[in-house]
Design an enzyme around this catalytic site. Structure first.
Site, PDB file in Angstrom:
ATOM      1  N   ASN A   1       0.838  -1.196   0.000  1.00 19.45           N
ATOM      2  CA  ASN A   1       0.000   0.000   0.000  1.00 19.45           C
ATOM      3  C   ASN A   1       0.875   1.248   0.000  1.00 19.45           C
ATOM      4  O   ASN A   1       2.105   1.146   0.003  1.00 19.45           O
ATOM      5  CB  ASN A   1      -0.998  -0.022   1.165  1.00 19.45           C
TER       6      ASN A   1
ATOM      7  N   ALA B   1       0.329   2.479  11.622  1.00 13.56           N
ATOM      8  CA  ALA B   1       0.639   1.741  10.384  1.00 13.56           C
ATOM      9  C   ALA B   1      -0.615   1.561   9.536  1.00 13.56           C
ATOM     10  O   ALA B   1      -1.721   1.453  10.060  1.00 13.56           O
ATOM     11  CB  ALA B   1       1.227   0.369  10.730  1.00 13.56           C
TER      12      ALA B   1
ATOM     13  N   ASP C   1      -4.751  -5.512   5.163  1.00 16.62           N
ATOM     14  CA  ASP C   1      -5.879  -6.243   5.744  1.00 16.62           C
ATOM     15  C   ASP C   1      -5.891  -7.716   5.351  1.00 16.62           C
ATOM     16  O   ASP C   1      -6.504  -8.534   6.016  1.00 16.62           O
ATOM     17  CB  ASP C   1      -7.199  -5.576   5.336  1.00 16.62           C
TER      18      ASP C   1
ATOM     19  N   LYS D   1       8.934 -18.495  -8.068  1.00 15.03           N
ATOM     20  CA  LYS D   1       8.240 -17.424  -8.798  1.00 15.03           C
ATOM     21  C   LYS D   1       7.073 -18.003  -9.610  1.00 15.03           C
ATOM     22  O   LYS D   1       7.223 -19.033 -10.266  1.00 15.03           O
ATOM     23  CB  LYS D   1       9.249 -16.769  -9.741  1.00 15.03           C
TER      24      LYS D   1
ATOM     25  N   PRO E   1      -4.390 -10.362  10.995  1.00 14.91           N
ATOM     26  CA  PRO E   1      -4.832  -9.984  12.336  1.00 14.91           C
ATOM     27  C   PRO E   1      -4.996  -8.470  12.437  1.00 14.91           C
ATOM     28  O   PRO E   1      -4.298  -7.726  11.746  1.00 14.91           O
ATOM     29  CB  PRO E   1      -3.675 -10.453  13.228  1.00 14.91           C
ATOM     30  N   ASP E   2      -5.924  -8.021  13.276  1.00 19.32           N
ATOM     31  CA  ASP E   2      -6.094  -6.595  13.547  1.00 19.32           C
ATOM     32  C   ASP E   2      -5.233  -6.262  14.767  1.00 19.32           C
ATOM     33  O   ASP E   2      -5.584  -6.610  15.905  1.00 19.32           O
ATOM     34  CB  ASP E   2      -7.575  -6.282  13.797  1.00 19.32           C
TER      35      ASP E   2
ATOM     36  N   PHE F   1      -5.585   5.258  14.420  1.00 18.34           N
ATOM     37  CA  PHE F   1      -5.939   6.181  13.340  1.00 18.34           C
ATOM     38  C   PHE F   1      -7.053   5.533  12.540  1.00 18.34           C
ATOM     39  O   PHE F   1      -7.152   4.304  12.485  1.00 18.34           O
ATOM     40  CB  PHE F   1      -4.730   6.431  12.436  1.00 18.34           C
TER      41      PHE F   1
ATOM     42  N   LYS G   1     -14.781   2.238  14.913  1.00 18.38           N
ATOM     43  CA  LYS G   1     -13.458   1.612  15.124  1.00 18.38           C
ATOM     44  C   LYS G   1     -12.959   1.850  16.547  1.00 18.38           C
ATOM     45  O   LYS G   1     -12.340   0.977  17.153  1.00 18.38           O
ATOM     46  CB  LYS G   1     -12.438   2.172  14.122  1.00 18.38           C
TER      47      LYS G   1
ATOM     48  N   LYS H   1     -12.284  -1.566  18.545  1.00 21.89           N
ATOM     49  CA  LYS H   1     -10.882  -1.899  18.850  1.00 21.89           C
ATOM     50  C   LYS H   1     -10.530  -1.549  20.296  1.00 21.89           C
ATOM     51  O   LYS H   1      -9.375  -1.693  20.699  1.00 21.89           O
ATOM     52  CB  LYS H   1      -9.946  -1.195  17.866  1.00 21.89           C
TER      53      LYS H   1
HETATM   54  N1  CTP Z   1      -5.090  -1.546  12.157  1.00 26.06           N
HETATM   55  C1  CTP Z   1      -4.342  -2.567  12.698  1.00 26.06           C
HETATM   56  N2  CTP Z   1      -4.369  -3.807  12.122  1.00 26.06           N
HETATM   57  C2  CTP Z   1      -5.115  -4.034  11.020  1.00 26.06           C
HETATM   58  C3  CTP Z   1      -5.874  -2.990  10.453  1.00 26.06           C
HETATM   59  C4  CTP Z   1      -5.841  -1.759  11.048  1.00 26.06           C
HETATM   60  O1  CTP Z   1      -3.647  -2.337  13.701  1.00 26.06           O
HETATM   61  N3  CTP Z   1      -5.111  -5.240  10.474  1.00 26.06           N
HETATM   62  C5  CTP Z   1      -5.088  -0.233  12.827  1.00 26.06           C
HETATM   63  C6  CTP Z   1      -4.508   0.889  12.011  1.00 26.06           C
HETATM   64  O2  CTP Z   1      -3.130   1.047  12.279  1.00 26.06           O
HETATM   65  C7  CTP Z   1      -5.322   2.076  12.497  1.00 26.06           C
HETATM   66  C8  CTP Z   1      -6.692   1.472  12.839  1.00 26.06           C
HETATM   67  O3  CTP Z   1      -6.439   0.098  13.072  1.00 26.06           O
HETATM   68  O4  CTP Z   1      -4.811   2.610  13.687  1.00 26.06           O
HETATM   69  C9  CTP Z   1      -7.719   1.631  11.766  1.00 26.06           C
HETATM   70  O5  CTP Z   1      -7.193   1.248  10.507  1.00 26.06           O
HETATM   71  P1  CTP Z   1      -8.010   1.469   9.168  1.00 26.06           P
HETATM   72  O6  CTP Z   1      -7.162   1.002   8.023  1.00 26.06           O
HETATM   73  O7  CTP Z   1      -8.557   2.855   9.130  1.00 26.06           O
HETATM   74  O8  CTP Z   1      -9.263   0.539   9.367  1.00 26.06           O
HETATM   75  P2  CTP Z   1      -9.520  -0.991   9.295  1.00 26.06           P
HETATM   76  O9  CTP Z   1      -9.676  -1.489  10.677  1.00 26.06           O
HETATM   77  O10 CTP Z   1      -8.502  -1.668   8.445  1.00 26.06           O
HETATM   78  O11 CTP Z   1     -10.934  -1.018   8.610  1.00 26.06           O
HETATM   79  P3  CTP Z   1     -11.349  -0.593   7.090  1.00 26.06           P
HETATM   80  O12 CTP Z   1     -10.151  -0.893   6.216  1.00 26.06           O
HETATM   81  O13 CTP Z   1     -12.490  -1.473   6.820  1.00 26.06           O
HETATM   82  O14 CTP Z   1     -11.717   0.848   7.114  1.00 26.06           O
END
Ligand code: CTP
Length: 408
Positions: free
Chosen positions: A212, A277, A281, A291, A307-308, A326, A340, A344
């Site tokens: 990304n 970060a 996802d 390859k 994992p989140d 964030f 969120k 979270k």
């Molecule tokens: N985050 C994380 N681990 C993930 C996804 C997100 O720690 N797998 C954290 C990001 O660092 C940020 C927050 O969760 O602080 C929200 O991330 P964001 O990308 O806005 O949201 P997502 O939870 O990924 O949800 P979506 O992509 O559906 O908006």
């Protein structure tokens, strides 16, 4: 870095190293950032670099000798020792480090280092063997134990033909360390801040990945601000253009699973966790070790959820540990961010409008809102990432004040 050094008097000590010429760039950047820079050359520094360039860049007469150029040496060095906000010795030889450690005062610089109570920052530059010698290492440890700051050295090819630590570190890292050394704000002293920063590279095969556009700029600004406030800072860092500040402990983690592992290893010692970060996802489970060959047909990749990390910390944290995240949003910003925050279990979330041209990935500015538990969202003006980091740690101070006394 902008005008980080406005109204600051910085004594720039230049000692006898082949890297002495780099002090001109350092002086120039400090002057640009608002500092009054007073150059001081030891006899060794003068052998490598004359005074004319530094005098031209700083607009100040260079101090080179204890007795020759100063009318009243006793008063003069004490006056500058008092007036200085920072002593920056760049490059710093093994000799000046040894003299400072043991209180030797046989020239203007070493004498004034004893007389000042301003912070002192050394940027060492020397041969690798000299740097690694126990005498130099012990001298540095002694100076650190007295509160002196060090930045670098970098590792690389040295003028003497060897390869190893000993190169004067780059100017941006020296300026960053100077800004940290100058900062009087010590509200985070004794606190450990853990920040996730950057993006991820999830392998498709050994040569390709899903990535990304995270630049790492927000993680950098947060780490620098926490360091300025006296915290110990660890950055769990995914691939990005902007490396964390030199004074932070950096754990490089290419993938989301590696990031989670690194966060878990550090979490028990952490007081404040900030998820900055752009975590990937999804990942490919068990990517091939060879390859993938192109055969002209459509390619379908099956992706498994990652994992989140923020949610994991939100669930696992102890009552004294603050967790901040964030939310990168393109629409219904406050609703999504509030969801969120709850899901979270965070103390604070910074909702970010990533669709606007002056906010989000890769930009230097941010349009954001702070959303906390049980408080009204706060809309922030358009801010630089450094300003947003300052505001965020001001909010952290408020959050810490509301923790029960035993948990602060
Ligand atoms: N985050 C994380 N681990 C993930 C996804 C997100 O720690 N797998 C954290 C990001 O660092 C940020 C927050 O969760 O602080 C929200 O991330 P964001 O990308 O806005 O949201 P997502 O939870 O990924 O949800 P979506 O992509 O559906 O908006």
């Amino acid at each position: 870095m902008a005008r980080d050094f406005d109204n600051q008097v910085i004594v720039l000590g230049v000692t006898g190293s082949i890297a002495a010429y780099k002090s001109c760039e350092i002086a120039s950047r400090l002057v640009e950032a608002g500092a009054e820079v007073v150059p001081v050359l030891t006899s060794g520094g003068r052998e490598f670099l004359g005074t004319a360039s530094l005098e031209g860049i700083t607009g100040q007469r260079a101090i080179t000798d204890m007795f020759e150029s100063v009318q009243n040496p006793d008063i003069e060095h004490i006056a500058l020792a008092r007036r200085a906000n920072l002593f920056l010795i760049a490059p710093a030889t093994a000799n000046i480090i040894a003299k400072a450690a043991h209180g030797l005062a046989d020239d203007w610089l070493s004498t004034t280092l004893l007389a000042t109570r301003a912070p002192i920052l050394f940027a060492p530059a020397m041969n690798t063997m000299m740097y690694q010698h126990p005498a130099t290492q012990d001298n540095m440890a002694l100076l650190k134990s007295r509160g002196c700051h060090f930045v670098g050295p970098a590792t690389g090819a040295l003028a003497c033909g060897e390869f190893g630590p000993g190169r004067l570190i780059d100017t941006p890292a020296i300026l960053e360390a100077a800004a940290i050394a100058l900062c009087n704000e010590q509200s985070l002293r004794g606190k450990h801040v853990l920040i996730t920063s950057g993006g991820n590279h999830e392998p498709i095969d050994p040569v390709r990945y899903i990535g990304n556009r995270s630049s790492g700029k927000m993680g950098y600004a947060l780490a620098l601000e926490a360091l300025k406030r006296g915290a110990q800072v660890t950055v769990v860092c995914g691939p990005c253009e902007v490396r964390p500040p030199d004074a932070a402990i950096v754990v490089d983690t290419p993938t989301a699973t590696a990031m989670l592992e690194a966060v878990n290893a550090c979490l028990p010692q952490v007081d404040i966790f900030i998820a900055a970060a752009a975590v990937a996802d999804y990942r490919i489970e068990d990517p091939p070790t060879e390859k993938r060959k192109r055969n002209g047909a459509n390619l379908t990749l099956e992706l498994a959820p990652n994992p989140d990390i923020a949610a994991h910390v939100g669930a696992a944290r102890k009552p004294h540990q603050l967790a901040i995240g964030f939310a990168a949003e393109t629409h219904d910003i406050l609703e999504h961010a509030a969801a969120k925050l709850k899901k979270k279990n965070l103390d604070l979330i910074v909702a970010n409008d990533v669709k606007s041209v002056d906010s989000g990935f890769g930009t230097d500015t941010t349009r954001a809102w702070f959303l906390g538990q049980d408080v009204e969202p706060e809309a922030l003006p358009l801010l630089s990432k450094a300003e947003l980091a300052q505001r965020l740690f001001d909010r952290v101070a408020i959050l810490q004040a509301t923790l029960p006394a035993t948990n602060r």
